[in-house]
Design a protein around this motif. Structure first.
Motif, PDB file in Angstrom:
ATOM      1  N   UNK A 369      49.825  19.482  37.801  1.00  0.00           N
ATOM      2  CA  UNK A 369      49.498  20.899  37.869  1.00  0.00           C
ATOM      3  C   UNK A 369      48.912  21.450  36.573  1.00  0.00           C
ATOM      4  N   UNK A 370      48.236  20.599  35.774  1.00  0.00           N
ATOM      5  CA  UNK A 370      47.439  21.154  34.672  1.00  0.00           C
ATOM      6  C   UNK A 370      46.214  21.861  35.234  1.00  0.00           C
ATOM      7  N   UNK A 371      45.901  21.575  36.515  1.00  0.00           N
ATOM      8  CA  UNK A 371      44.901  22.311  37.273  1.00  0.00           C
ATOM      9  C   UNK A 371      45.581  22.795  38.554  1.00  0.00           C
ATOM     10  N   UNK A 372      45.240  24.004  38.978  1.00  0.00           N
ATOM     11  CA  UNK A 372      45.861  24.558  40.188  1.00  0.00           C
ATOM     12  C   UNK A 372      44.908  25.539  40.839  1.00  0.00           C
ATOM     13  N   UNK A 373      45.104  25.744  42.143  1.00  0.00           N
ATOM     14  CA  UNK A 373      44.275  26.671  42.903  1.00  0.00           C
ATOM     15  C   UNK A 373      45.131  27.804  43.439  1.00  0.00           C
ATOM     16  N   UNK A 374      44.575  29.019  43.425  1.00  0.00           N
ATOM     17  CA  UNK A 374      45.244  30.199  43.977  1.00  0.00           C
ATOM     18  C   UNK A 374      44.389  30.778  45.093  1.00  0.00           C
ATOM     19  N   UNK A 375      45.047  31.239  46.162  1.00  0.00           N
ATOM     20  CA  UNK A 375      44.333  31.812  47.301  1.00  0.00           C
ATOM     21  C   UNK A 375      43.789  33.208  46.980  1.00  0.00           C
ATOM     22  N   UNK A 376      42.859  33.631  47.808  1.00  0.00           N
ATOM     23  CA  UNK A 376      42.255  34.946  47.608  1.00  0.00           C
ATOM     24  C   UNK A 376      43.271  36.069  47.691  1.00  0.00           C
ATOM     25  N   UNK A 377      44.271  35.957  48.579  1.00  0.00           N
ATOM     26  CA  UNK A 377      45.278  37.021  48.661  1.00  0.00           C
ATOM     27  C   UNK A 377      46.083  37.116  47.369  1.00  0.00           C
ATOM     28  N   UNK A 378      46.256  36.001  46.675  1.00  0.00           N
ATOM     29  CA  UNK A 378      46.951  36.027  45.392  1.00  0.00           C
ATOM     30  C   UNK A 378      46.076  36.659  44.309  1.00  0.00           C
ATOM     31  N   UNK A 379      44.778  36.367  44.350  1.00  0.00           N
ATOM     32  CA  UNK A 379      43.857  36.953  43.369  1.00  0.00           C
ATOM     33  C   UNK A 379      43.739  38.463  43.578  1.00  0.00           C
ATOM     34  N   UNK A 380      43.734  38.907  44.833  1.00  0.00           N
ATOM     35  CA  UNK A 380      43.553  40.337  45.139  1.00  0.00           C
ATOM     36  C   UNK A 380      44.755  41.177  44.734  1.00  0.00           C
ATOM     37  N   UNK A 381      45.939  40.593  44.721  1.00  0.00           N
ATOM     38  CA  UNK A 381      47.141  41.376  44.431  1.00  0.00           C
ATOM     39  C   UNK A 381      47.044  41.980  43.024  1.00  0.00           C
ATOM     40  N   UNK A 382      47.283  43.279  42.921  1.00  0.00           N
ATOM     41  CA  UNK A 382      47.157  43.962  41.637  1.00  0.00           C
ATOM     42  C   UNK A 382      48.160  43.520  40.600  1.00  0.00           C
ATOM     43  N   UNK A 383      49.203  42.803  41.026  1.00  0.00           N
ATOM     44  CA  UNK A 383      50.203  42.306  40.069  1.00  0.00           C
ATOM     45  C   UNK A 383      49.852  40.927  39.528  1.00  0.00           C
ATOM     46  N   UNK A 384      48.801  40.310  40.055  1.00  0.00           N
ATOM     47  CA  UNK A 384      48.389  38.981  39.590  1.00  0.00           C
ATOM     48  C   UNK A 384      47.562  39.150  38.324  1.00  0.00           C
ATOM     49  N   UNK A 385      48.055  38.581  37.240  1.00  0.00           N
ATOM     50  CA  UNK A 385      47.462  38.828  35.930  1.00  0.00           C
ATOM     51  C   UNK A 385      47.099  37.537  35.207  1.00  0.00           C
ATOM     52  N   UNK A 386      46.102  37.664  34.338  1.00  0.00           N
ATOM     53  CA  UNK A 386      45.963  36.725  33.232  1.00  0.00           C
ATOM     54  C   UNK A 386      46.754  37.370  32.105  1.00  0.00           C
ATOM     55  N   UNK A 387      48.008  36.960  31.967  1.00  0.00           N
ATOM     56  CA  UNK A 387      48.927  37.641  31.050  1.00  0.00           C
ATOM     57  C   UNK A 387      48.644  37.254  29.605  1.00  0.00           C
ATOM     58  N   UNK A 388      48.676  38.254  28.736  1.00  0.00           N
ATOM     59  CA  UNK A 388      48.478  38.063  27.296  1.00  0.00           C
ATOM     60  C   UNK A 388      49.746  38.403  26.519  1.00  0.00           C
ATOM     61  N   UNK A 389      50.600  39.213  27.134  1.00  0.00           N
ATOM     62  CA  UNK A 389      51.830  39.652  26.486  1.00  0.00           C
ATOM     63  C   UNK A 389      52.976  39.595  27.489  1.00  0.00           C
TER      64      UNK A 389
END
Length: 427
Positions: A369-389
């Motif tokens: 899992x150094x590479x992984x795929x996320x579905x479109x419904x996961x990308x669309x969710x407003x809580x799905x982040x590229x977290x920095x903090x």
């Protein structure tokens, strides 16, 4: 003269000695007074409920990986019709995977004494001869072989994986998945054959005049009642529950979860002081990899874009309170993550209206899992982040600095750390 007493010769004594020797195939070999049909039926009904829950939550855990989305997520590429149940894993409620996988692992641990007691209670039947008296009896014995072998294999591989001591050759995901289907075949057949009998015994007992088929024909004096034996099994399960369930909670319960790797100790003070699975050092992420030269690559119809951490921090920031939940059953409480929405990055990549799937790559160069795929419904969710903090502070190296994925209800391994590349598009 006094009469001489005749001493039996060795040949005279052999028949008695041979008669006294018994093998496990002889019903008289098993002499515990605890064994009995009612004792076994009680254990069987507990296992019926528990193992059914284990199988359902196991399927949910497998579905949570979205294995039919991309081959990097799929650890069972030849599953065929066994993957019929798969569906798009939802993002709500945000604690869904924490609940289902926590139940899966906790119930599995708690059932260990029950499973061992059940096998002990019926072990005389495993040695019964002849091995098959009819076609029906042969099918019953085959189902029993699948049931016992599958259950032992599933519990053993699961417990080793929980303890981070998985020793079997081959992927845990693959072997555990196929082993579950082997177990299910025996389980369904065994339930169909034995459940009516177990219910009848619990309701009415053994009919008068009929022998108890599981009771010892020549029992030893009782030192423990059957109720006492059931209480011991229950006490063992309770002890395992108390010393393991805390790995899914923060605070005092985690400190008494002494039988699990994620229990017993706290992570220390500070905003990043919560459980991690892989550390930066363990996967050989060096400070130079995450320093000033680090850039996030975003790919899509708009081309290839590159962003520094400072540029990401300059974008609109959003917050989400989400846990981390792992396949080993441990989880954290909700942590407050802050970063850029995946949907906003998808818009920059060329998908302003309908964010698609995303393929995520980590700086980590080896390991699952150094590479992984996320579905479109996961990308669309407003809580799905590229977290920095997290919790008001920059991510620590062990929590994925300079940037990591955080998605509601997703298994921990899909919340990729040390993100290097995001490729948006249909997978």
């Amino acid at each position: 003269m006094p009469e001489r007493r005749r001493i039996p010769s060795l040949p005279d004594r052999l028949p008695d000695r041979l008669t006294a020797l018994r093998t496990p195939a002889d019903p008289g070999f098993w002499r515990s007074p605890v064994r009995g049909a009612r004792f076994t039926a009680v254990l069987g009904l507990v296992l019926l409920a528990g193992l059914t829950l284990l199988f359902v939550t196991g399927l949910l855990s497998y579905a949570a990986y979205n294995p039919d989305l991309d081959q990097v997520n799929d650890k069972t590429p030849d599953k065929g019709w066994l993957g019929f149940y798969l569906f798009a894993w939802p993002t709500g409620p945000h604690w869904l995977y924490r609940l289902t996988q926590g139940l899966h692992v906790t119930v599995g641990i708690v059932l260990v004494p029950v499973l061992l007691a059940k096998l002990w209670s019926v072990i005389p039947r495993l040695f019964a001869l002849p091995p098959a008296r009819s076609v029906g009896h042969a099918l019953e014995r085959i189902s029993l072989l699948l049931l016992v072998g599958g259950a032992l294999f599933e519990f053993l591989t699961g417990l080793l994986n929980i303890q981070l001591d998985y020793l079997f050759p081959g992927s845990f995901y693959t072997l555990h998945f196929y082993g579950a289907w082997v177990f299910l075949a025996g389980f369904v057949a065994h339930v169909a054959l034995k459940l009516p009998q177990a219910v009848r015994v619990l309701r009415s007992g053994i009919p008068r005049g009929e022998p108890d088929p599981l009771a010892a024909p020549d029992p030893l004096p009782a030192t423990l009642s059957r109720r006492g034996a059931l209480a011991m099994v229950g006490a063992g399960s309770l002890l395992l529950l108390v010393t393991s369930v805390g790995r899914s909670f923060d605070g005092p319960l985690r400190r008494i979860a002494l039988l699990t790797p994620r229990g017993g100790t706290e992570q220390g003070p500070g905003p990043n002081a919560f459980q991690v699975n892989k550390t930066a050092a363990a996967v050989r992420i060096a400070p130079a990899d995450t320093g000033e030269r680090w850039r996030l690559t975003v790919r899509g119809p708009a081309g290839e874009l590159r962003f520094s951490r400072a540029e990401l921090l300059a974008m609109e920031q959003h917050s989400a309170a989400l846990p981390i939940a792992c396949v080993e059953g441990w989880s954290t409480s909700d942590q407050l993550w802050r970063g850029v929405r995946l949907s906003d990055l998808a818009a920059l990549a060329g998908y302003p209206d309908s964010p698609p799937d995303v393929f995520v790559e980590s700086l980590q160069r080896s390991g699952s899992f150094r590479k992984a795929a996320l579905r479109d419904n996961q990308v669309r969710d407003g809580r799905s982040l590229l977290a920095l903090e997290v919790n008001g502070a920059p991510l620590s190296p062990d929590h994925g600095y300079p940037a990591r994925i955080i998605v509601p209800a997703a298994p921990g391994v899909l919340n990729t750390k040390w993100v290097e590349t995001l490729t948006f598009g249909e997978l």
